[in-house]
Design a protein around this motif. Structure first.
Motif, PDB file in Angstrom:
ATOM      1  N   LEU A 560       0.830  -1.206   0.000  1.00  0.00           N
ATOM      2  CA  LEU A 560       0.000   0.000   0.000  1.00  0.00           C
ATOM      3  C   LEU A 560       0.866   1.260   0.000  1.00  0.00           C
ATOM      4  CD1 LEU A 560      -2.818  -1.083   2.479  1.00  0.00           C
ATOM      5  CD2 LEU A 560      -2.897  -1.033  -0.019  1.00  0.00           C
ATOM      6  N   LEU A 561       1.979   1.234   0.743  1.00  0.00           N
ATOM      7  CA  LEU A 561       2.888   2.385   0.753  1.00  0.00           C
ATOM      8  C   LEU A 561       3.489   2.612  -0.629  1.00  0.00           C
ATOM      9  CD1 LEU A 561       4.814   1.907   4.128  1.00  0.00           C
ATOM     10  CD2 LEU A 561       3.185   3.737   3.572  1.00  0.00           C
ATOM     11  N   GLU A 562       3.940   1.542  -1.279  1.00  0.00           N
ATOM     12  CA  GLU A 562       4.581   1.691  -2.587  1.00  0.00           C
ATOM     13  C   GLU A 562       3.589   2.071  -3.678  1.00  0.00           C
ATOM     14  OE1 GLU A 562       6.787  -1.872  -3.319  1.00  0.00           O
ATOM     15  OE2 GLU A 562       8.392  -1.313  -1.938  1.00  0.00           O
ATOM     16  N   GLY A 563       2.320   1.998  -3.372  1.00  0.00           N
ATOM     17  CA  GLY A 563       1.308   2.471  -4.307  1.00  0.00           C
ATOM     18  C   GLY A 563       0.997   3.943  -4.136  1.00  0.00           C
ATOM     19  N   CYS A 564       1.813   4.634  -3.357  1.00  0.00           N
ATOM     20  CA  CYS A 564       1.606   6.055  -3.058  1.00  0.00           C
ATOM     21  C   CYS A 564       2.821   6.860  -3.481  1.00  0.00           C
ATOM     22  CB  CYS A 564       1.348   6.226  -1.559  1.00  0.00           C
ATOM     23  SG  CYS A 564       1.278   7.936  -1.025  1.00  0.00           S
ATOM     24  N   LEU A 565       2.649   7.833  -4.367  1.00  0.00           N
ATOM     25  CA  LEU A 565       3.770   8.604  -4.902  1.00  0.00           C
ATOM     26  C   LEU A 565       4.438   9.438  -3.815  1.00  0.00           C
ATOM     27  CD1 LEU A 565       5.322   9.262  -7.485  1.00  0.00           C
ATOM     28  CD2 LEU A 565       3.751  11.160  -7.871  1.00  0.00           C
ATOM     29  N   LEU A 568       6.916   7.264  -2.180  1.00  0.00           N
ATOM     30  CA  LEU A 568       8.020   6.942  -3.088  1.00  0.00           C
ATOM     31  C   LEU A 568       9.005   8.097  -3.226  1.00  0.00           C
ATOM     32  CD1 LEU A 568       6.100   5.100  -5.972  1.00  0.00           C
ATOM     33  CD2 LEU A 568       7.490   4.050  -4.170  1.00  0.00           C
ATOM     34  N   LYS A 569       8.509   9.328  -3.140  1.00  0.00           N
ATOM     35  CA  LYS A 569       9.359  10.512  -3.306  1.00  0.00           C
ATOM     36  C   LYS A 569      10.084  10.899  -2.010  1.00  0.00           C
ATOM     37  CE  LYS A 569       8.383  11.594  -7.654  1.00  0.00           C
ATOM     38  NZ  LYS A 569       9.439  11.610  -8.710  1.00  0.00           N
ATOM     39  N   ALA A 570       9.688  10.267  -0.896  1.00  0.00           N
ATOM     40  CA  ALA A 570      10.304  10.611   0.387  1.00  0.00           C
ATOM     41  C   ALA A 570      11.758  10.149   0.433  1.00  0.00           C
ATOM     42  CB  ALA A 570       9.518   9.976   1.529  1.00  0.00           C
ATOM     43  N   ASP A 571      12.570  10.815   1.283  1.00  0.00           N
ATOM     44  CA  ASP A 571      13.967  10.402   1.414  1.00  0.00           C
ATOM     45  C   ASP A 571      14.062   9.136   2.252  1.00  0.00           C
ATOM     46  OD1 ASP A 571      14.203  11.068   4.285  1.00  0.00           O
ATOM     47  OD2 ASP A 571      14.101  13.154   3.600  1.00  0.00           O
ATOM     48  N   LYS A 572      15.261   8.570   2.278  1.00  0.00           N
ATOM     49  CA  LYS A 572      15.474   7.269   2.906  1.00  0.00           C
ATOM     50  C   LYS A 572      15.110   7.275   4.385  1.00  0.00           C
ATOM     51  CE  LYS A 572      19.024   3.666   3.312  1.00  0.00           C
ATOM     52  NZ  LYS A 572      20.438   3.308   2.983  1.00  0.00           N
ATOM     53  N   LYS A 576      12.084   5.206   6.315  1.00  0.00           N
ATOM     54  CA  LYS A 576      12.390   4.297   7.422  1.00  0.00           C
ATOM     55  C   LYS A 576      11.511   4.597   8.622  1.00  0.00           C
ATOM     56  CE  LYS A 576      16.330   2.441  10.018  1.00  0.00           C
ATOM     57  NZ  LYS A 576      17.805   2.500  10.220  1.00  0.00           N
ATOM     58  N   ALA A 577      11.283   5.881   8.880  1.00  0.00           N
ATOM     59  CA  ALA A 577      10.424   6.270  10.004  1.00  0.00           C
ATOM     60  C   ALA A 577       8.978   5.850   9.761  1.00  0.00           C
ATOM     61  CB  ALA A 577      10.513   7.779  10.216  1.00  0.00           C
ATOM     62  N   ILE A 578       8.502   6.014   8.519  1.00  0.00           N
ATOM     63  CA  ILE A 578       7.121   5.647   8.183  1.00  0.00           C
ATOM     64  C   ILE A 578       6.927   4.140   8.323  1.00  0.00           C
ATOM     65  CG2 ILE A 578       5.438   5.517   6.296  1.00  0.00           C
ATOM     66  CD1 ILE A 578       6.676   8.149   5.237  1.00  0.00           C
ATOM     67  N   GLU A 579       7.901   3.377   7.876  1.00  0.00           N
ATOM     68  CA  GLU A 579       7.793   1.915   7.929  1.00  0.00           C
ATOM     69  C   GLU A 579       7.736   1.389   9.353  1.00  0.00           C
ATOM     70  OE1 GLU A 579      11.225   0.907   5.684  1.00  0.00           O
ATOM     71  OE2 GLU A 579      10.356   1.596   3.776  1.00  0.00           O
ATOM     72  N   ALA A 580       8.173   2.206  10.325  1.00  0.00           N
ATOM     73  CA  ALA A 580       8.148   1.799  11.727  1.00  0.00           C
ATOM     74  C   ALA A 580       6.824   2.142  12.417  1.00  0.00           C
ATOM     75  CB  ALA A 580       9.310   2.458  12.478  1.00  0.00           C
ATOM     76  N   TYR A 581       5.909   2.797  11.706  1.00  0.00           N
ATOM     77  CA  TYR A 581       4.615   3.161  12.299  1.00  0.00           C
ATOM     78  C   TYR A 581       3.870   1.913  12.770  1.00  0.00           C
ATOM     79  CZ  TYR A 581       4.870   7.920  10.301  1.00  0.00           C
ATOM     80  OH  TYR A 581       5.224   9.200   9.976  1.00  0.00           O
ATOM     81  N   ASP A 582       3.084   2.075  13.844  1.00  0.00           N
ATOM     82  CA  ASP A 582       2.162   1.003  14.219  1.00  0.00           C
ATOM     83  C   ASP A 582       0.952   1.046  13.298  1.00  0.00           C
ATOM     84  OD1 ASP A 582       0.445   3.031  15.111  1.00  0.00           O
ATOM     85  OD2 ASP A 582       0.937   2.743  17.226  1.00  0.00           O
TER      86      ASP A 582
END
Length: 595
Positions: A560-565, A568-572, A576-582
């Protein structure tokens, strides 16, 4: 009561209904729009993300068939890697010739299906604007892989044969579209081939009262027999059930009809009860079932009765019409119809034919349900076996006081319902209350924590996503109006044509193989009592736009994240911070992203 006048929207919506019955599937993969063989020759393509944004560039599918992944490198050199579950659609940015007919419409030279055995009746539309009708011999590549789309044919050359035997060859670059032309079958296969016998490799129908309509409009009636040749090998993945020969007994003599001269054929003395085996047969595409309605023809007449579209979903010759279930059915072609409206009610759609509506109206409306065809029905909802965060089933009373129950292992499923502002999503055989009524993604407790990896696609699939964009969400309608030209009018394809091509030829557009029937299909229930996770929270995520239901785990959030531009445009570091969300914070992020 609203009326839909866009048939394509409703057909697209309803056609997904049968696949919606399937349980235990992952998130939907994006729709591939280009035949796989073309990727050997071209690389410029595009992806449309789940959020609707488009990225164009050089496409690589080296990891596609084994890992369901593909790459796109845009003009700036930025490379994106996608699992196709992150996409809505994707393909090559080329104009490819469109095969208007299913592969089963062609008589192939062998089961590799690279060319048909001989020139067959068909047409070719050229980029020059010219449309030619005659016989066609096609050469190219086809694929059995479901990843390629089943009916994909990557054409290389087409040889056109005119009525005098003259031949002309066209390359792929010259061709806009092509297809077979077959007679319309105006009676269901299960009826005309019932009791057929196989003789010398041919299936021969019983003799029946029937008719043939020739291309010039002449109608021939008599005793008819149909023959189907099973020319493909028995282990072939495509085995044609098309009628190859028609014999008519006329005035005591038997005549073999010229198939190239036949526009349509069918049976006489049909009734609704005969067509439906006394109302026992029901199509998964709702407008193909008989419903009360009104038919207006171009001669100015109007009549009420029961009507159904036919013969295959989205590929309609016209409608069957009868005043009642035992009166003779009239066959009315699309070209003669001014307007046709079916009254498709929720109760009638799921519970049978011809139910009488209640004379009183329900004024105690406390919510609505959304069925598997994305249609919304308001009414009164009451919970059965309410366990606070889940309910075993519901009783629903619509606006006309018709009553029906949902839930459990016996009833047909729905997508979700809203009761006094609270959403409940159907998860297998129970309804689970959502945390909040968020859009498009909302979280709900996973009722079967030991089976969480086997969730998904309970409801409307990605196909309904386009529907929601077109009409703004669930369809609020129990009246459906159809006004559509079906088949293909070849004379309209060529503005310079003067050869009087017959309108609405049967090219097989949108035809489906092995059309399914509903036979009291019930949901595949778990038979277990729902339980919450023993430690922490275990969620499923529901997409109210597409109807997808999936486990809220790392993989699905990643798709779902990779389906959002925006992501995709965010920095590394941001990624990483977003992927750690609950799960709760991730729901908030993707909802904002998909807005």
């Amino acid at each position: 009561m609203k009326t839909l006048t866009n048939l394509w929207v409703l057909v697209f919506c309803i056609c997904v209904a049968d696949s919606l019955q399937a349980q235990n599937m992952p998130l939907s993969s994006g729709r591939l729009t280009t035949p796989l063989p073309y990727f050997d020759d071209y690389e410029q393509g595009y992806v449309i993300l789940r959020d609707g944004n488009k990225i164009e560039g050089s496409v690589s599918i080296k990891q596609y068939e084994k890992q369901n992944k593909m790459d796109v490198t845009d003009a700036s050199g930025q490379k994106y890697k996608f699992n196709v579950k992150s996409l809505k659609t994707w393909g090559l940015s080329i104009n490819i010739p469109v095969n208007q007919s299913p592969l089963s419409y062609y008589d192939w030279k062998n089961d590799k299906r690279k060319e048909n055995s001989e020139p067959e009746r068909g047409f070719v539309q050229l980029h020059s604007g010219e449309t030619l009708e005659g016989k066609i011999l096609i050469e190219g590549r086809s694929s059995d892989s479901p990843l390629a789309g089943n009916n994909f044919f990557a054409i290389e050359t087409l040889t056109f044969v005119d009525e005098y035997g003259g031949e002309k060859e066209f390359d792929r670059k010259d061709i806009k579209s092509f297809g077979r032309i077959l007679p319309w079958d105006l009676a269901p296969k299960h009826l005309v081939m019932s009791g057929s016998a196989v003789v010398m490799g041919k299936s021969k129908s019983k003799k029946m009262s029937g008719f043939v309509i020739k291309n010039n409009g002449d109608r021939v009636e008599g005793t008819m027999q149909l023959v189907v040749k099973n020319s493909m090998k028995s282990d072939s993945k495509i085995k044609s059930d098309l009628v190859d020969e028609i014999y008519m007994d006329i005035n005591g003599s038997t005549e073999k009809m010229d198939m190239d001269d036949i526009f349509a054929y069918g049976m006489t003395d049909l009734t609704i009860n005969k067509l439906t085996n006394n109302q026992d047969i029901k199509y998964t595409v709702e407008e193909m079932n008989f419903h009360p309605g009104t038919l207006k023809t171009k001669d100015g007449s109007s009549k009420n009765g029961y009507l159904a579209y036919f013969p295959t979903p989205g590929n309609y010759y016209g409608v069957y019409f009868a005043e009642n279930f035992n009166s003779e059915v009239e066959i009315i072609a699309m070209e003669d119809i001014e307007d046709a409206t079916q009254e498709i009610s929720l109760i009638e759609a799921f519970s049978g034919y011809g139910m009488d509506a209640s004379s009183s109206k329900n004024s105690n409306i406390n919510g609505y349900i959304v069925d598997l065809s994305a249609r919304k029905y308001e009414g009164t909802i009451s919970l059965n076996e309410d366990n606070d965060w889940w309910a075993r089933s519901i009783d629903f009373t619509d606006e006309d006081n018709n009553k029906i129950s949902y839930g459990g292992t016996e009833a047909l499923p729905i997508a979700y319902f809203v009761l006094d502002g609270q959403m409940y999503v159907q998860n297998k055989d129970v309804f689970v209350k959502t945390e909040e009524m968020k859009s498009p993604f909302t979280l709900l407790n996973n009722p079967y924590v030991d089976n969480s990896s086997k969730l998904g696609n309970m409801a409307m699939t990605m196909a309904a996503n386009q529907l929601a964009q077109d009409i703004g969400g669930a369809v609020t309608s129990s009246t459906v109006a159809f006004q559509m030209a079906s088949g293909m009018d070849l004379s309209n394809l060529d503005n310079n044509s003067s050869n009087g091509l017959q309108a609405a030829y049967n090219l097989g557009n949108a035809a489906t193989e092995g059309l399914n029937f509903l036979a009291n299909k019930a949901i595949n229930g778990s038979g277990k009592v729902p339980k919450l996770a023993k430690k922490g929270r275990d969620f499923n995520v529901f997409n109210s736009t597409t109807g997808e239901l999936a486990h809220a785990d790392k993989d699905n959030w990643e798709y779902l994240l990779e389906g959002c531009l925006t992501y995709l445009k965010a920095d590394k570091n941001t990624k990483k911070a977003i992927e750690a969300y609950d799960d709760l914070k991730m729901q908030e992020y993707v909802n904002k992203c998909y807005q």
